[in-house]
Structure formats: C-alpha cells, structure tokens
Write an enzyme that holds these catalytic residues in place. Structure first.
Site, PDB file in Angstrom:
ATOM      1  N   ARG A 142      18.232 -11.874  -2.223  1.00 32.78           N
ATOM      2  CA  ARG A 142      18.610 -10.460  -2.225  1.00 32.78           C
ATOM      3  C   ARG A 142      18.404  -9.891  -0.826  1.00 32.78           C
ATOM      4  O   ARG A 142      17.294  -9.972  -0.303  1.00 32.78           O
ATOM      5  CB  ARG A 142      17.748  -9.713  -3.239  1.00 32.78           C
ATOM      6  CG  ARG A 142      17.859  -8.198  -3.163  1.00 32.78           C
ATOM      7  CD  ARG A 142      16.937  -7.505  -4.178  1.00 32.78           C
ATOM      8  NE  ARG A 142      17.089  -6.072  -4.047  1.00 32.78           N
ATOM      9  CZ  ARG A 142      16.088  -5.211  -3.865  1.00 32.78           C
ATOM     10  NH1 ARG A 142      14.832  -5.620  -3.837  1.00 32.78           N
ATOM     11  NH2 ARG A 142      16.333  -3.916  -3.726  1.00 32.78           N
ATOM     12  N   HIS A 161      18.899   0.383   1.077  1.00 37.55           N
ATOM     13  CA  HIS A 161      17.450   0.166   1.088  1.00 37.55           C
ATOM     14  C   HIS A 161      16.860   1.071   2.182  1.00 37.55           C
ATOM     15  O   HIS A 161      16.332   0.607   3.185  1.00 37.55           O
ATOM     16  CB  HIS A 161      17.129  -1.318   1.317  1.00 37.55           C
ATOM     17  CG  HIS A 161      15.762  -1.738   0.840  1.00 37.55           C
ATOM     18  ND1 HIS A 161      15.559  -2.768  -0.054  1.00 37.55           N
ATOM     19  CD2 HIS A 161      14.530  -1.278   1.134  1.00 37.55           C
ATOM     20  CE1 HIS A 161      14.256  -2.932  -0.269  1.00 37.55           C
ATOM     21  NE2 HIS A 161      13.606  -2.031   0.445  1.00 37.55           N
ATOM     22  N   GLU A 203      14.840   1.633  -5.118  1.00 37.18           N
ATOM     23  CA  GLU A 203      13.700   2.524  -5.307  1.00 37.18           C
ATOM     24  C   GLU A 203      13.936   3.974  -4.898  1.00 37.18           C
ATOM     25  O   GLU A 203      13.274   4.490  -3.987  1.00 37.18           O
ATOM     26  CB  GLU A 203      12.474   1.981  -4.543  1.00 37.18           C
ATOM     27  CG  GLU A 203      12.036   0.604  -4.990  1.00 37.18           C
ATOM     28  CD  GLU A 203      10.693   0.194  -4.389  1.00 37.18           C
ATOM     29  OE1 GLU A 203      10.267   0.812  -3.406  1.00 37.18           O
ATOM     30  OE2 GLU A 203      10.082  -0.743  -4.916  1.00 37.18           O
ATOM     31  N   ASN A 229      11.267  -3.478  -9.727  1.00 39.28           N
ATOM     32  CA  ASN A 229      10.284  -3.773  -8.670  1.00 39.28           C
ATOM     33  C   ASN A 229       8.922  -3.334  -9.171  1.00 39.28           C
ATOM     34  O   ASN A 229       8.794  -2.223  -9.698  1.00 39.28           O
ATOM     35  CB  ASN A 229      10.575  -2.965  -7.390  1.00 39.28           C
ATOM     36  CG  ASN A 229      11.806  -3.444  -6.645  1.00 39.28           C
ATOM     37  OD1 ASN A 229      12.496  -4.347  -7.101  1.00 39.28           O
ATOM     38  ND2 ASN A 229      12.074  -2.836  -5.501  1.00 39.28           N
ATOM     39  N   TYR A 276       4.530  -3.835  -8.191  1.00 37.87           N
ATOM     40  CA  TYR A 276       3.444  -4.454  -7.423  1.00 37.87           C
ATOM     41  C   TYR A 276       2.075  -4.299  -8.069  1.00 37.87           C
ATOM     42  O   TYR A 276       1.181  -5.080  -7.783  1.00 37.87           O
ATOM     43  CB  TYR A 276       3.410  -3.863  -6.006  1.00 37.87           C
ATOM     44  CG  TYR A 276       4.590  -4.326  -5.188  1.00 37.87           C
ATOM     45  CD1 TYR A 276       4.514  -5.500  -4.450  1.00 37.87           C
ATOM     46  CD2 TYR A 276       5.801  -3.636  -5.200  1.00 37.87           C
ATOM     47  CE1 TYR A 276       5.600  -5.965  -3.736  1.00 37.87           C
ATOM     48  CE2 TYR A 276       6.893  -4.096  -4.492  1.00 37.87           C
ATOM     49  CZ  TYR A 276       6.787  -5.270  -3.755  1.00 37.87           C
ATOM     50  OH  TYR A 276       7.865  -5.738  -3.054  1.00 37.87           O
ATOM     51  N   GLU A 303      11.938  -7.265  -7.022  1.00 40.19           N
ATOM     52  CA  GLU A 303      10.812  -7.378  -6.087  1.00 40.19           C
ATOM     53  C   GLU A 303       9.524  -7.491  -6.871  1.00 40.19           C
ATOM     54  O   GLU A 303       9.316  -6.760  -7.828  1.00 40.19           O
ATOM     55  CB  GLU A 303      10.652  -6.129  -5.195  1.00 40.19           C
ATOM     56  CG  GLU A 303      11.591  -6.032  -4.039  1.00 40.19           C
ATOM     57  CD  GLU A 303      11.355  -4.780  -3.207  1.00 40.19           C
ATOM     58  OE1 GLU A 303      10.190  -4.339  -3.072  1.00 40.19           O
ATOM     59  OE2 GLU A 303      12.345  -4.245  -2.697  1.00 40.19           O
TER      60      GLU A 303
HETATM   61  C1  FCB Z   1       8.762  -1.854  -1.899  1.00 38.92           C
HETATM   62  C2  FCB Z   1       9.939  -1.798  -0.959  1.00 38.92           C
HETATM   63  C3  FCB Z   1      10.010  -2.965  -0.003  1.00 38.92           C
HETATM   64  C4  FCB Z   1       8.647  -3.313   0.522  1.00 38.92           C
HETATM   65  C5  FCB Z   1       7.688  -3.540  -0.624  1.00 38.92           C
HETATM   66  C6  FCB Z   1       6.311  -3.992  -0.199  1.00 38.92           C
HETATM   67  O1  FCB Z   1       8.447  -0.580  -2.337  1.00 38.92           O
HETATM   68  O2  FCB Z   1      11.148  -1.744  -1.677  1.00 38.92           O
HETATM   69  O3  FCB Z   1      10.920  -2.651   1.024  1.00 38.92           O
HETATM   70  O4  FCB Z   1       8.213  -2.302   1.350  1.00 38.92           O
HETATM   71  O5  FCB Z   1       7.582  -2.339  -1.361  1.00 38.92           O
END
Ligand code: FCB
Length: 446
Positions: free
Chosen positions: A77, A121, A166, A294, A296, A352
C-alpha cells in the site's frame, strides 16, 4: 506458543505514505503540499526536520520494491502525492509525476506484488490550502477530479483504491490541535474539514464507479480500541461517547448511519456546525467495497464531567512505547470484533498496524524484539477475530522502512527495514525476517 494459521488467500504486505518516504520534494515539477510548508516552519517538527529527502524513495524505488519482493510481500500500500501529479491541486496535470507512479506500479507487478493506492495521505496541495483547504467545499470537487486522473492512469493495473487515510487524524490534528499540517486551531474549521473530507471521499467513490475501472474502493479510518476503565454505568456511557467522537464520526456516515447525535450536538453547541447540504449524506454513504482499518493501541476511558466532551483517557496501565502508545496487542482483535458487529461485518483490510521500536544496529544486527513480540500478539488477535466472524482478508504492516514520522520527524521508527538517515542505507531488521516467515507459512506463532 500456538500456531495460528490464517485462511487460504489471506494476503500480507506493508504500507507507506508519499510524504513520509519519497523525498524529491521539488523535483520534476512537483507542487508544494501543506506538509512541505508546515515542516519548513520553525518549531513544528522534532529537531527541525522535514521530508525534503525522507527515505529518498523517489530515487530508490526499484531497490525498495526488489527488497519488498525478497521479503515475500504479496501486497503493498502506497500513497500518491497529489501535488506531484497536479501541482496546484486542480487543473494542469504533471506527466512526470504520473510517470513515477506508473513505474512504481509496473515494478510491483513485475514482482507479483499487488498494489493498493491511497489517494490522500495528508499532503494537500498548498495551492488548495491557500483557498481554504478542507474547510472549503471546493476541495471536494478538486479531490474527485484528481481521483479520476489516477483511476484513468493506473486503473488498468491497480484494482484496490483507498480514498482517504485517517480523516480523524488529519482533521483533528491539523485543524483542532494544530500539531500537524496545516497547523490550524479552530473548531469551526475542524467541523467544516470533517464534513468536507467525508464528502470528498463520497465523491471519489462516485467518480470511481463512473470511471468504469474494475476493482474495489474503500476508506481507511484511524481507530483506537476503547475500553471502559471500570464497569460503572457512567464509565460505560463515557466509553460510548469516546467511540462517537472517534470511530462512529467517520464510520457512521460512510455506512449510511449518519453522524453521531452527540457529536453534532457538541459542535452545534460551540457554534461550529457541520456544513451539511441536501444530498451530502447520500453521497458520503455511496457503497464501498471494503473498510480499511488502522489501529495501533487501546485507550481506557473514564467519565470527565468537567469538560465538554464528557470523557477522557484514564491512566495507562500497560507499558508505554516511545510514541506514548500503550503496548496493547489485544486491542486489534478487540476492535475488529467491535467494528464487525457495529457495521454488519464489512470486508476488512488492515491497512496499518505496527509498532514503534527504535532499536538501532548492534554489530549490523537490529534486534527489534519489542516490535516482534507485539506484532505476534496483534496477529494472534487478528486470527482470533477472524475465528469469531470478522471478515479480514489482508494485513498491511506499518511500515516497510523507517520514515518521516510527521511531527516526530525521524525520531520514531516504525519500519521492519532500518533506514540510516545519514547514508539512506536500508537494513532489514529481525522483525523483517520474522515477517517473511509469517508470510511464507501464512501463520504466526504466538
Ligand atoms: C498513522 C499514519 C501513518 C503513520 C502511523 C504511525 O496514524 O497513518 O502515516 O504515521 O500512524
């Protein structure tokens, strides 16, 4: 240790974004974007750094793709820099910019790596910002026009398209807290940006259907898995509010459920209404083919009766990564279960997920074991969510190589390939070896 084998046909790869890796910011007639402007302002980026060179991917693309192939990538991607292709955001198209993406796609296909293209992006052409940026409704038409240029050019070879990356982050951090480009702090502009970003998404989906290109299109949203800090009724309510202001704000309209009431009320109460015109919500709800997820980390939520939003993040209880995220590998599976239930089991690509681990080479070896442990945990969670019914088809790890981490500059490393920002040398980390093995086996040992 348990071996979690993924369904046949599950696909593996990595993700990047144009401004974070390309560099070559003023070559081949590229126009400037808001990230060029922002990162050149003093005090905005860690260490005064910028993406002028970044990973120099623009000049090293062939080597990078060859390395992806060596690591076993099946999918990749990337994002297109809008101002490389249409330097002033609308109007004249820059053939040299298009040629770069042509070559990138052809190189990927040569190695049998299927491309997924993100149209936006975060790098809005500066010329559009000068007209008001996302606060200006005209940007939605400029985006659809740009999207069509890309469908026409790459649509014969690219079959997976992501409209926005995002919108939560670029609207809130760019227009409300101002810590990202364009660095504005204004609630009215935030509300306009949110609505126009979603409207631009909808218009780009409609342009895709009209273009006759075969393939699929969706949006990628930013997510946090919200957990109530305790099980009192007030805390559960606060947790739902957190979901309203974050996940539901961007998923609701796309899935035809509209904006959450609580969010509309909040912005109206502050004199910052969403500029909804008749027909907008139908455009935003244009059918998509998949949802990009996405994620984290997680956040524990508690009530906050003093402040307007009514909720706040409670004290973290898990170890913190350098980015400040809690190390919470269970969060991805939890979120997948939540989003699948909330929106009737959409087809999902994890666009992501990854780990910030700043491990540096020691005798040539980069032992990023924090990343390796957490990745295994995240993937076990994905496997569990699939078993529980989530329709997850692909995983794009963030990121291929260490890159320009926005306001953090080069201080936060997310790559499975190490980038030496002095020499620009790439060195696969131990996590890259581990990931290759996961891809080969279509399974993770966790
Ligand atoms: C996300 C973003 C990506 C990168 C990661 C760590 O929020 O989409 O570009 O910064 O975090």
């Amino acid at each position: 240790m348990t071996i979690h084998t993924f369904p046949d046909g599950f696909k593996w790869g990595t993700a990047t974004a144009a401004y974070q890796i390309e560099g070559a910011f003023d070559e081949d007639d590229r126009g400037l974007s808001i990230w060029d402007t922002f990162s050149h302002q003093p005090g905005k980026i860690y260490g005064g750094q910028n993406g002028d060179v970044a990973c120099d991917h623009y000049h090293r693309m062939e080597e990078d793709v060859a390395l992806m192939a060596e690591l076993g990538h099946q999918i990749y991607r990337f994002s297109v820099s809008w101002s490389r292709v249409i330097p002033f955001g609308t109007g004249a198209v820059n053939e040299k910019g298009l040629q770069f993406y042509d070559r990138l796609v052809d190189t990927l296909l040569k190695y049998n790596i299927q491309p997924a293209v993100t149209l936006y992006h975060w790098d809005l052409p500066q010329a559009l910002q000068d007209l008001g940026g996302w606060a200006n409704r005209g940007t939605t038409d400029a985006f659809a026009e740009y999207a069509k240029v890309m469908y026409d050019r790459l649509g014969d070879r690219v079959s997976r398209w992501i409209t926005l990356n995002e919108p939560l982050i670029f609207t809130m951090m760019g227009h409300r807290t101002g810590v990202m480009a364009p660095g504005i702090r204004d609630l009215g502009i935030t509300a306009r940006s949110v609505h126009h970003a979603l409207l631009a998404h909808g218009k780009a989906v409609q342009a895709f259907r009209a273009s006759g290109v075969t393939g699929e299109i969706g949006i990628t949203n930013a997510n946090t898995s919200y957990e109530p800090a305790d099980d009192s009724a007030e805390t559960l309510k606060a947790t739902e509010l957190a979901r309203d202001f974050d996940s539901r704000l961007f998923h609701g309209p796309v899935f035809g459920k509209g904006y959450p009431e609580s969010v509309i009320r909040y912005y109206e109460g502050k004199g910052a209404p969403f500029p909804i015109e008749p027909g907008d919500m139908e455009i935003i709800a244009s059918a998509t083919d998949f949802l990009g997820v996405n994620l984290y980390s997680r956040s524990r939520i508690e009530p906050d009766p003093e402040r307007g939003l009514g909720f706040r993040a409670a004290r973290p209880t898990l170890p913190l990564l350098p980015m400040g995220y809690e190390a919470a590998p269970h969060s991805l599976g939890d979120f997948l279960r939540w989003v699948s239930k909330e929106y009737d089991r959409p087809k999902i690509y994890i666009t992501e997920n990854g780990v910030n681990d700043n491990a540096e080479p020691v005798n040539g070896v980069i032992d990023d074991h924090v990343r390796m442990d957490l990745l295994r945990g995240f993937l076990a969670g994905v496997h569990g969510a699939i078993r529980d019914g989530a329709d997850v088809r692909a995983y794009y790890l963030w990121s291929f190589c260490d890159n320009f981490e926005w306001a953090f500059g080069f201080s936060k490393r997310f790559g499975i390939v190490h980038t030496d920002f002095e020499t620009l040398k790439r060195t696969p980390k131990k996590s890259a070896e581990m990931y290759s093995e996961i891809i080969r086996n279509n399974a993770v040992d966790a």
